[in-house]
Design an enzyme around this catalytic site. Sequence first.
Site, PDB file in Angstrom:
ATOM      1  N   HIS A 197      37.028  15.834  -9.658  1.00  0.00           N
ATOM      2  CA  HIS A 197      37.973  14.410  -8.679  1.00  0.00           C
ATOM      3  C   HIS A 197      35.797  13.117  -8.458  1.00  0.00           C
ATOM      4  O   HIS A 197      37.059  12.193  -8.938  1.00  0.00           O
ATOM      5  CB  HIS A 197      37.513  15.030  -7.374  1.00  0.00           C
ATOM      6  N   GLU A 198      35.419  13.573  -8.296  1.00  0.00           N
ATOM      7  CA  GLU A 198      34.232  12.519  -8.447  1.00  0.00           C
ATOM      8  C   GLU A 198      33.754  12.375 -10.093  1.00  0.00           C
ATOM      9  O   GLU A 198      33.947  10.768 -10.456  1.00  0.00           O
ATOM     10  CB  GLU A 198      32.607  13.382  -8.430  1.00  0.00           C
ATOM     11  N   HIS A 228      36.286   8.980 -10.850  1.00  0.00           N
ATOM     12  CA  HIS A 228      35.807   7.905 -10.050  1.00  0.00           C
ATOM     13  C   HIS A 228      35.347   7.023 -11.090  1.00  0.00           C
ATOM     14  O   HIS A 228      34.567   5.613 -10.532  1.00  0.00           O
ATOM     15  CB  HIS A 228      34.672   8.307  -9.214  1.00  0.00           C
ATOM     16  N   ASP A 273      40.007   6.139  -3.402  1.00  0.00           N
ATOM     17  CA  ASP A 273      40.867   7.939  -2.404  1.00  0.00           C
ATOM     18  C   ASP A 273      41.871   7.310  -1.573  1.00  0.00           C
ATOM     19  O   ASP A 273      41.593   7.082  -0.700  1.00  0.00           O
ATOM     20  CB  ASP A 273      39.166   8.490  -2.046  1.00  0.00           C
TER      21      ASP A 273
END
Length: 412
Positions: free
Chosen positions: A311-312, A315, A326
């Site tokens: 997920h990170e 970004h 998000d």
Amino acid sequence: MFATAIVAVLLAAASSAFPHAAREASKDDANVSVQLSAVGNTMVKAVVTNRGDEAISVLRLNSVLDSFPCRRVDVYKEGKKMEFEGLLAHHDMQNLPDDVFATLNPGDFAENTFDIAETVDLSAGGPVTVLSEGVFLLARSDSTSISGMVQYRSNELKIDVDGVLAAKVESAGGLRRRNLDKRTSFYLDTCTPAAMKNLTALLKSTTDYADAGARAATNGSLATFETFFKKTDLRTRRPVASRFRAISNETSIIDGGIVRLTCSDDFCKGTINAIADSWISFITICPRFFSAYPPTSPECHATDQTSILLHEMTHMRHVYSPGTNDFAYGYDNVTKLPADQAINNADTFAIYAAGKFFFFWFFVPYPIASSIPGLIYFHRFLPWMLNGKVIGTCRRCMPTSLLRRHLGGKSL
């Protein structure tokens, strides 16, 4: 024969396992309104009003109501969106306290005042347009469990910025970066030996998740892809696969890539698991990341350490541009996003990839099981019964590309 029977059962069930009917959140929802106004050179006040006829609880986190320097608004200059230089926090959405919600009865409002120069470089000054657009996650007024979402779009606020005054504003990201530079000069130097060992292993599993996501986006089930990303054309599938491949390339390098990891940050408070600073390709792993989640989880659509790290990574704009936002967390919410938000939502990628990689049957991991004909799995818990005894359990989302291959290339 046994494998053929399994395929028949799964084919019958799959039509309900991957529904096309997951409702997208409409951008015309009018239950919540957001009004922006200028209260200083770069100070903006946001007022969020419940226009519906029932009480709601609006999640403040990662929204225009958040005090954290997240992406509360977008700022445009000469029609072009300015670079976001703030931070994106990954929160534990299962254990939310009361104070991160604004409970609004019909007609009630909540407000937040913040400085847009915290997250955008406005030192050049001049006219800009400020807009907030996205999703509010909602809970029932008597609960802190996320139960829905509502789209919103604010008014367009015009501001003529004094660049000299704006340059004096200390950005939260800038202050944090100076502190990190004093402490961090190389990979994982602020982590304990145990955390370093854990994260090194997690980078490998993140590579595996990303590889699985890339394969599925390229050759996997169109129905499953559509559930997450709403479109199945090549213009959608190619950038999804490309982002996964870019992440795989980054995480496979371990300590020689673009992204730096740290285990120390003053912003690690409350429900925050990790913090992404895309501007300098920095990911902070907070202490609760290690205590609240397992490295991987056999539960379908569950959050684990590997999916958080993936997920990170989505970004990180220097890994694949643009970096994601998000908009929503969790399977039920990400599958309701419209196409333009889904393809730019971090958790959409994380959940899609995790579901494509890891599941169990006789506790056999996917990379092994996928090479064995007949070992085909299902979207939810599926006990296989033999002589009245459970002999195995599928506990991770079914790899539909495998089922598709066994069905002669047909899509579900």
